[in-house]
Design a protein around this motif. Sequence first.
Motif, PDB file in Angstrom:
ATOM      1  N   ASP A   1     -14.670 -62.430  10.323  1.00  0.00           N
ATOM      2  CA  ASP A   1     -15.944 -62.407  11.055  1.00  0.00           C
ATOM      3  C   ASP A   1     -16.059 -61.242  12.048  1.00  0.00           C
ATOM      4  O   ASP A   1     -17.170 -60.759  12.310  1.00  0.00           O
ATOM      5  N   ALA A   2     -14.937 -60.848  12.644  1.00  0.00           N
ATOM      6  CA  ALA A   2     -15.000 -59.806  13.680  1.00  0.00           C
ATOM      7  C   ALA A   2     -15.611 -58.525  13.102  1.00  0.00           C
ATOM      8  O   ALA A   2     -15.304 -58.138  11.973  1.00  0.00           O
ATOM      9  N   PHE A   3     -16.456 -57.882  13.865  1.00  0.00           N
ATOM     10  CA  PHE A   3     -17.144 -56.633  13.506  1.00  0.00           C
ATOM     11  C   PHE A   3     -18.187 -56.826  12.389  1.00  0.00           C
ATOM     12  O   PHE A   3     -18.675 -55.862  11.807  1.00  0.00           O
ATOM     13  N   GLY A   4     -18.528 -58.099  12.101  1.00  0.00           N
ATOM     14  CA  GLY A   4     -19.497 -58.370  11.037  1.00  0.00           C
ATOM     15  C   GLY A   4     -20.931 -58.325  11.525  1.00  0.00           C
ATOM     16  O   GLY A   4     -21.212 -58.202  12.728  1.00  0.00           O
ATOM     17  N   GLN A   5     -21.840 -58.399  10.577  1.00  0.00           N
ATOM     18  CA  GLN A   5     -23.277 -58.426  10.877  1.00  0.00           C
ATOM     19  C   GLN A   5     -23.940 -59.292   9.815  1.00  0.00           C
ATOM     20  O   GLN A   5     -23.594 -59.212   8.644  1.00  0.00           O
ATOM     21  N   HIS A   6     -24.906 -60.116  10.238  1.00  0.00           N
ATOM     22  CA  HIS A   6     -25.678 -60.864   9.253  1.00  0.00           C
ATOM     23  C   HIS A   6     -26.779 -59.944   8.739  1.00  0.00           C
ATOM     24  O   HIS A   6     -27.843 -59.801   9.347  1.00  0.00           O
ATOM     25  N   LEU A   7     -26.480 -59.292   7.631  1.00  0.00           N
ATOM     26  CA  LEU A   7     -27.374 -58.276   7.071  1.00  0.00           C
ATOM     27  C   LEU A   7     -27.241 -58.292   5.549  1.00  0.00           C
ATOM     28  O   LEU A   7     -26.207 -57.890   5.016  1.00  0.00           O
ATOM     29  N   ALA A   8     -28.289 -58.789   4.883  1.00  0.00           N
ATOM     30  CA  ALA A   8     -28.276 -58.804   3.419  1.00  0.00           C
ATOM     31  C   ALA A   8     -28.695 -57.428   2.917  1.00  0.00           C
ATOM     32  O   ALA A   8     -29.760 -56.928   3.294  1.00  0.00           O
ATOM     33  N   THR A   9     -27.857 -56.812   2.120  1.00  0.00           N
ATOM     34  CA  THR A   9     -28.180 -55.488   1.592  1.00  0.00           C
ATOM     35  C   THR A   9     -27.349 -55.222   0.339  1.00  0.00           C
ATOM     36  O   THR A   9     -26.233 -55.740   0.214  1.00  0.00           O
ATOM     37  N   THR A  10     -27.906 -54.410  -0.538  1.00  0.00           N
ATOM     38  CA  THR A  10     -27.114 -53.996  -1.708  1.00  0.00           C
ATOM     39  C   THR A  10     -26.194 -52.840  -1.336  1.00  0.00           C
ATOM     40  O   THR A  10     -25.330 -52.463  -2.115  1.00  0.00           O
ATOM     41  N   GLN A  11     -26.408 -52.258  -0.163  1.00  0.00           N
ATOM     42  CA  GLN A  11     -25.515 -51.183   0.310  1.00  0.00           C
ATOM     43  C   GLN A  11     -24.231 -51.804   0.831  1.00  0.00           C
ATOM     44  O   GLN A  11     -24.270 -52.859   1.456  1.00  0.00           O
ATOM     45  N   ARG A  12     -23.135 -51.125   0.640  1.00  0.00           N
ATOM     46  CA  ARG A  12     -21.850 -51.697   1.049  1.00  0.00           C
ATOM     47  C   ARG A  12     -21.269 -51.039   2.305  1.00  0.00           C
ATOM     48  O   ARG A  12     -20.318 -51.545   2.878  1.00  0.00           O
ATOM     49  N   PHE A  13     -21.827 -49.883   2.699  1.00  0.00           N
ATOM     50  CA  PHE A  13     -21.182 -49.120   3.766  1.00  0.00           C
ATOM     51  C   PHE A  13     -22.127 -48.820   4.933  1.00  0.00           C
ATOM     52  O   PHE A  13     -23.346 -48.702   4.746  1.00  0.00           O
ATOM     53  N   ASP A  14     -21.525 -48.649   6.101  1.00  0.00           N
ATOM     54  CA  ASP A  14     -22.295 -48.417   7.328  1.00  0.00           C
ATOM     55  C   ASP A  14     -23.177 -47.178   7.246  1.00  0.00           C
ATOM     56  O   ASP A  14     -24.281 -47.157   7.782  1.00  0.00           O
ATOM     57  N   ASP A  15     -22.702 -46.122   6.559  1.00  0.00           N
ATOM     58  CA  ASP A  15     -23.474 -44.877   6.519  1.00  0.00           C
ATOM     59  C   ASP A  15     -24.652 -44.944   5.554  1.00  0.00           C
ATOM     60  O   ASP A  15     -25.435 -44.001   5.461  1.00  0.00           O
ATOM     61  N   GLN A  16     -24.787 -46.076   4.843  1.00  0.00           N
ATOM     62  CA  GLN A  16     -25.880 -46.193   3.867  1.00  0.00           C
ATOM     63  C   GLN A  16     -27.071 -46.972   4.420  1.00  0.00           C
ATOM     64  O   GLN A  16     -28.085 -47.102   3.737  1.00  0.00           O
ATOM     65  N   VAL A  17     -26.928 -47.527   5.610  1.00  0.00           N
ATOM     66  CA  VAL A  17     -28.017 -48.368   6.138  1.00  0.00           C
ATOM     67  C   VAL A  17     -28.579 -47.775   7.430  1.00  0.00           C
ATOM     68  O   VAL A  17     -27.949 -46.913   8.057  1.00  0.00           O
ATOM     69  N   ASN A  18     -29.740 -48.257   7.812  1.00  0.00           N
ATOM     70  CA  ASN A  18     -30.381 -47.814   9.050  1.00  0.00           C
ATOM     71  C   ASN A  18     -29.479 -48.143  10.257  1.00  0.00           C
ATOM     72  O   ASN A  18     -29.089 -49.301  10.444  1.00  0.00           O
ATOM     73  N   GLN A  19     -29.153 -47.131  11.034  1.00  0.00           N
ATOM     74  CA  GLN A  19     -28.181 -47.304  12.121  1.00  0.00           C
ATOM     75  C   GLN A  19     -28.678 -48.241  13.224  1.00  0.00           C
ATOM     76  O   GLN A  19     -27.908 -48.995  13.816  1.00  0.00           O
ATOM     77  N   HIS A  20     -29.977 -48.187  13.500  1.00  0.00           N
ATOM     78  CA  HIS A  20     -30.520 -49.074  14.533  1.00  0.00           C
ATOM     79  C   HIS A  20     -30.409 -50.532  14.092  1.00  0.00           C
ATOM     80  O   HIS A  20     -29.978 -51.401  14.856  1.00  0.00           O
ATOM     81  N   VAL A  21     -30.787 -50.776  12.840  1.00  0.00           N
ATOM     82  CA  VAL A  21     -30.719 -52.143  12.299  1.00  0.00           C
ATOM     83  C   VAL A  21     -29.258 -52.612  12.304  1.00  0.00           C
ATOM     84  O   VAL A  21     -28.949 -53.749  12.687  1.00  0.00           O
ATOM     85  N   LEU A  22     -28.362 -51.744  11.892  1.00  0.00           N
ATOM     86  CA  LEU A  22     -26.938 -52.094  11.818  1.00  0.00           C
ATOM     87  C   LEU A  22     -26.398 -52.515  13.185  1.00  0.00           C
ATOM     88  O   LEU A  22     -25.777 -53.580  13.333  1.00  0.00           O
ATOM     89  N   MET A  23     -26.665 -51.686  14.209  1.00  0.00           N
ATOM     90  CA  MET A  23     -26.120 -51.999  15.532  1.00  0.00           C
ATOM     91  C   MET A  23     -26.837 -53.206  16.153  1.00  0.00           C
ATOM     92  O   MET A  23     -26.225 -53.983  16.887  1.00  0.00           O
ATOM     93  N   GLU A  24     -28.107 -53.368  15.814  1.00  0.00           N
ATOM     94  CA  GLU A  24     -28.845 -54.535  16.310  1.00  0.00           C
ATOM     95  C   GLU A  24     -28.232 -55.822  15.743  1.00  0.00           C
ATOM     96  O   GLU A  24     -28.017 -56.798  16.468  1.00  0.00           O
ATOM     97  N   GLU A  25     -27.914 -55.809  14.453  1.00  0.00           N
ATOM     98  CA  GLU A  25     -27.335 -57.009  13.847  1.00  0.00           C
ATOM     99  C   GLU A  25     -25.882 -57.215  14.299  1.00  0.00           C
ATOM    100  O   GLU A  25     -25.438 -58.355  14.440  1.00  0.00           O
ATOM    101  N   ALA A  26     -25.153 -56.125  14.525  1.00  0.00           N
ATOM    102  CA  ALA A  26     -23.774 -56.257  15.043  1.00  0.00           C
ATOM    103  C   ALA A  26     -23.806 -56.857  16.447  1.00  0.00           C
ATOM    104  O   ALA A  26     -23.003 -57.735  16.790  1.00  0.00           O
TER     105      ALA A  26
END
Length: 393
Positions: A162-187
């Motif tokens: 669970d640590a460092f996770g985010q509830h984010l459904a996506t077909t992308q597997r990596f941090d550099d493939q998703v919107n950074q604002h959304v990623l940090m907001e969900e983290a």
Amino acid sequence: MIEPITENIYWVGVIDWNIRDFHGYKTRRGTTYNAYLILDEKTTLVDTVKSKFSDGLLANICKITSLEKINYIIINHVEMDHSSSLPKIAKQAKNATIITSKKGKEAIIKHYGDTFNIKTVKTGDKLSLGKRTIQFLEAPMLHWPDSMFTYLVEDKILMPNDAFGQHLATTQRFDDQVNQHVLMEEAATYYANILTPFAPLITRKIQQIKQLGIAPEVIAPSHGVIWRSNPTKIVKAYLDWSEGKTKNKVVIVYDTMWQSTDKMARAILEGIASEGVDVRLLKLRSAELTEVVTEVLEAKAVVVGSPTLNNQMFHTISAFLTHITGLNPRGKKWFFFGSFGWGGGAVKSMVEATRKAGFAVQEPTLEINYVPDKEEIKKCFEFGKKIAAEIRG
Ligand code: FEO
């Protein structure tokens, strides 16, 4: 065909696009349950998925290897979103030994019965898979007593569940493939709503990881995307959050019956904003508690307002205070205001509840009878200005 995330290591998890309520946590962007398959002399599955999605996990594994070839199933954490496919998987992976912590073994038996071949591991234990070595690190109360991290030594991949996770459904597997604002907001939402009570343990666990010489180049959690481009970004964010670092930001959390508390909240907001301080207004019957808790994470002050109902605070405020005192965010100033018709009681009950929890309750509080008049609205504005001055030091 499933693409490896790196040579011979595969993501075999599932995407839960439609979940919106995760035991009360509102997952507006869905989630993923990540499981990883490692091909080596010993084939190893790290974690499973929620039982509802076990067929998806089985199908993904079978695209890569057969279940009989699995030698180890590592269970980092027994909460059911990660372990409830275990009975089905273990039935077909007949040659697999389950690897977990001592507390993990107890939890597996309590959840699914004593029918598994289980080997327990502790911090520092290593397991050779052939070319690869796995190192284990117990992480009790991050966020269950059984929690454990798995580290792939040669690949420098940390699988911390669970640590460092985010509830984010996506077909992308990596941090550099998703919107950074959304990623940090969900983290941040994940940290605020799940991990806040364990802040001191998080700081110590990150220090221990460094002391053990573990320097992950990739962090592969059990929810959301894998941190490969900049894992230090999320580690730094966790350190900041766990140390209670805040911004010059105030959150007003309130509810209202006949708009008196609403009028007060808006005048307080104007007073705070007039001093150039970032301020947010969240009415509890409009905003989700999950969102409110996330807004509180980096706030320096929280201003809570309630109408009086039956001589005490309004029930939505009571639910918020129960939740937030349980989460126990550190280093914040708490201000209270409210309205009443005859006897009053909302402010008194809010102050008592938060004092009891050890929160830094600020005086004076502000209470208005019936509907605030012009003079009282001015008082609310001045109350807001004082709050802004307090947090700016
Ligand atoms: Fe994602 Fe604690 O389970």
